[in-house]
Design an enzyme around this catalytic site. Sequence first.
Site, short mmCIF file in Angstrom:
data_model
loop_
_atom_site.label_atom_id
_atom_site.label_comp_id
_atom_site.label_asym_id
_atom_site.label_seq_id
_atom_site.Cartn_x
_atom_site.Cartn_y
_atom_site.Cartn_z
N TYR A 125 3.50 15.64 1.63
CA TYR A 125 4.18 16.93 1.66
C TYR A 125 3.25 18.01 1.11
CZ TYR A 125 8.47 14.92 3.28
OH TYR A 125 9.41 14.31 4.07
N LYS A 178 1.93 1.59 4.60
CA LYS A 178 1.09 1.54 5.79
C LYS A 178 -0.35 1.25 5.35
CE LYS A 178 0.61 2.13 10.31
NZ LYS A 178 1.20 1.17 11.28
N ASP A 211 6.35 0.57 10.07
CA ASP A 211 6.79 0.39 11.46
C ASP A 211 7.81 -0.73 11.55
OD1 ASP A 211 4.04 0.90 10.82
OD2 ASP A 211 3.56 1.01 12.95
N ASP A 235 11.64 9.72 3.39
CA ASP A 235 12.41 10.76 4.06
C ASP A 235 12.86 10.29 5.44
OD1 ASP A 235 13.59 13.16 4.65
OD2 ASP A 235 11.74 14.33 4.69
N ASP A 239 16.82 8.84 6.54
CA ASP A 239 17.58 9.48 7.62
C ASP A 239 17.97 8.45 8.69
OD1 ASP A 239 17.38 11.86 6.32
OD2 ASP A 239 16.25 12.91 7.88
#
Length: 346
Positions: A125, A178, A211, A235, A239
């Site tokens: 961010y 990741k 993933d 984030d 969602d």
Amino acid sequence: MTRILVLPGDGIGPEITEATLDVLRAAAGNTIGFDLMDIGLKSLAEQGSTLPDGVLGAVPAADGVILGPVSHYEYPKGQPNPSAQLRTRFELYANVRPCRSRSHLSVLRKPMDLVIVRENTEGFYADRSMHIGPGEFMPDPDSAFSIRKITGPAVRRIARAAFEIARERRRKVTAVHKANVLKLTDGLFLREVRKVAEAYPDVTLDEVIVDAAAALMIRDPERFDVIVTTNMFGDILSDEASELSGGLGLAGSINAGETICVAQAQHGSAPDIAGQGVANPTSLILSAAMLLDWLGRRGDTALSGHARRIEAAVEATLDNPAKRTRDLGGTLGTKAFADAVVEALQ
């Protein structure tokens, strides 16, 4: 008396905030007091700032904060996003988002009951990765760069938060990463999570690439208990999990630090339906209940009892198709739904 600072925000914020306060008053009576202050577009028009200094001074003085959604995309350049500013300024490092499927509202074939613990103060961010200046820059018109910041102290404290939550649940933490591509930053993330895990021998640590985690939430959601991850991954995954379990409008969320906690709905300000009285207030109601429980664990245990009653009343209301809001196939508006929750409380 517990004092809660209330920041209604933009769009549907004032409507769902009013509904939330109705429920809190019904649950806790006069044991909680509320101090309302303006942020966002309203304070910009009246005070020249989307996050006035008076609000920043009031946050640490309050026992907790309820933050309505904000329309930060509509703010003029240079005006702060209150949500992001509160998270960074007050070190609200833990974004805690429970996701539990409801059989009558979820699209999943298997039940989901997990908590995503998202690091809130750094990562990809751009407004959180630099001490001075933005974390994104363009050295020429055809090149753009973004800096990802991962630090050991931030990872350790978010990992501890996740393990503490897992101890009260099914005692499993999944670190989502990741590291196969982001070898240094996510390598550091995994290294520090593993170190913290050594202090929690009663909690199992699992590691899943982001993933695969996104796919497993659909195919095998029962695999997950508590997920700990970095800012952007958290984030996106939270969602996804919320939508799979019924929608963003049903998901509670808090942003917590060591001494300050902010309740905040997972969804946005929905300016297209603002003022119509049709917004679903469930997310902010459940977020406020999480805030009460957070406070109850640090002092007045009666607040945790109020939180459990609110959660049970919301679930009882959602169980009745006739008492759902329009986004869930019902007919109730914002106030009518809050009134139904209050009725269930009584």
